[in-house]
Write an enzyme that holds these catalytic residues in place. Sequence first.
Site, PDB file in Angstrom:
ATOM      1  N   LYS A 158       0.863  -1.178   0.000  1.00  0.00           N
ATOM      2  CA  LYS A 158       0.000   0.000   0.000  1.00  0.00           C
ATOM      3  C   LYS A 158       0.898   1.225   0.000  1.00  0.00           C
ATOM      4  CE  LYS A 158      -3.571   2.428   2.550  1.00  0.00           C
ATOM      5  NZ  LYS A 158      -4.531   2.392   3.646  1.00  0.00           N
TER       6      LYS A 158
ATOM      7  N   GLU B 125       7.498  -6.664   1.206  1.00  0.00           N
ATOM      8  CA  GLU B 125       6.290  -6.506   2.027  1.00  0.00           C
ATOM      9  C   GLU B 125       5.325  -7.667   1.796  1.00  0.00           C
ATOM     10  OE1 GLU B 125       5.175  -4.722   4.354  1.00  0.00           O
ATOM     11  OE2 GLU B 125       6.137  -2.767   4.388  1.00  0.00           O
TER      12      GLU B 125
ATOM     13  N   LYS C 290      -2.096  -1.490  -3.979  1.00  0.00           N
ATOM     14  CA  LYS C 290      -2.977  -0.331  -3.934  1.00  0.00           C
ATOM     15  C   LYS C 290      -2.151   0.942  -3.983  1.00  0.00           C
ATOM     16  CE  LYS C 290      -5.952   1.903  -0.677  1.00  0.00           C
ATOM     17  NZ  LYS C 290      -6.186   2.051   0.713  1.00  0.00           N
TER      18      LYS C 290
HETATM   19  C1  PBG Z   1      -7.265   3.148   5.359  1.00  0.00           C
HETATM   20  C2  PBG Z   1      -7.653   3.130   3.931  1.00  0.00           C
HETATM   21  C3  PBG Z   1      -7.531   4.164   3.012  1.00  0.00           C
HETATM   22  C4  PBG Z   1      -8.047   3.680   1.810  1.00  0.00           C
HETATM   23  C5  PBG Z   1      -8.459   2.372   2.026  1.00  0.00           C
HETATM   24  N1  PBG Z   1      -8.179   2.046   3.351  1.00  0.00           N
HETATM   25  C6  PBG Z   1      -7.088   5.565   3.190  1.00  0.00           C
HETATM   26  C7  PBG Z   1      -5.700   5.905   3.521  1.00  0.00           C
HETATM   27  O1  PBG Z   1      -4.806   5.065   3.646  1.00  0.00           O
HETATM   28  O2  PBG Z   1      -5.507   7.100   3.705  1.00  0.00           O
HETATM   29  C8  PBG Z   1      -8.130   4.441   0.536  1.00  0.00           C
HETATM   30  C9  PBG Z   1      -9.108   3.924  -0.454  1.00  0.00           C
HETATM   31  C10 PBG Z   1      -9.418   4.860  -1.559  1.00  0.00           C
HETATM   32  O3  PBG Z   1      -8.769   5.909  -1.747  1.00  0.00           O
HETATM   33  O4  PBG Z   1     -10.357   4.550  -2.318  1.00  0.00           O
HETATM   34  N2  PBG Z   1      -8.305   2.717   6.181  1.00  0.00           N
END
Ligand code: PBG
Length: 323
Positions: free
Chosen positions: A195, A233, A248
């Site tokens: 992520k 990771e 992501k």
């Molecule tokens: C954290 C989380 C985020 C997203 C999914 N889970 C936000 C972040 O890390 O700031 C982002 C998903 C999206 O932008 O559609 N709970």
Amino acid sequence: MPFPIHRPRRLRRTEAIRNLVRETRLSPHSLVYPLFVCPGANVRDEIKSMPGNFRWSVDRLVEECRAASDAGVPAVILFGIPEKKDEVGSDAYDPEGIVQRAVRALKKALPNLIVLCDLCLCEYTSHGHCGVVKGTEIDNDATLDLLAKTAVAQAEAGADFVAPSDMMDGRVARIRAALDARGFSHIPILAYSAKYASGFYGPFREAADSAPQFGDRRSHQMDPANQREALREIALDVEEGADIIMIKPALPYLDVIALARREFDVPIAAYQVSGEFSLIEAAARLGWIDRERIILESLTAIRRAGADIILTYFAKEFARKLA
Ligand code: PBG
């Protein structure tokens, strides 16, 4: 000499032939629909930067999920917007927390719908950080206990999957152990493994009111410049017991998806995040792009790169088109 013997255009001449030789096929079976749930009744509050997406109260969420399920969407992932946020994100692991209430209602009304719960504290903490804050730092190991408690609360409510998105070190192992100890050894973990610290989450943070009140998420989310580190990771999460790994955002990180596909044999998910969604919607509203075509092309690219599962805000609209 290949030409004139070889003419690749022979296989592109008609739609029927193109269909026959197509390498990547989209299916509604691989879609997961992200949804935001908030307190109250009869709430359907549109998120300005994500047109067509709403903050739903539990009653309306059930209706939206029924419609998605009828359209062929097999799974949803829930994000909670609690009544009150506090320093330690209590609503995340409260058995009466917003997500736990939503899961119970959904599993009762739609037992066949797969319900995933995003597992992170940032939507629930007053400071908007993903963990316990000590001074100006996030305390990794203190956060793990709260994540484990949240996983158990979600599983007790009936979640089919927990999906940790916090990027703390060691969380998959800790969540696995906590679930197993409470009789949830059958509940899989979908780990947000790679992520990235991405600007593409902007609209989501408006939706969940979860922007950090100071600093940013670069001390735990990955540097967008790194590719090898993503493999490390993912390897750690797989060793710790992740059943599905996720990359992501999706479209800006297709190289990472493709590399992960070659290196790992677990199912791979990719999240087409809020910013990816909003870019398409905004350009479409200006009349600058062919919206449907670009959505299909983006989803195809994510599948072609190697994702088995796609989390996308287009899931409900596109499930029927892909059937
Ligand atoms: C954290 C989380 C985020 C997203 C999914 N889970 C936000 C972040 O890390 O700031 C982002 C998903 C999206 O932008 O559609 N709970």
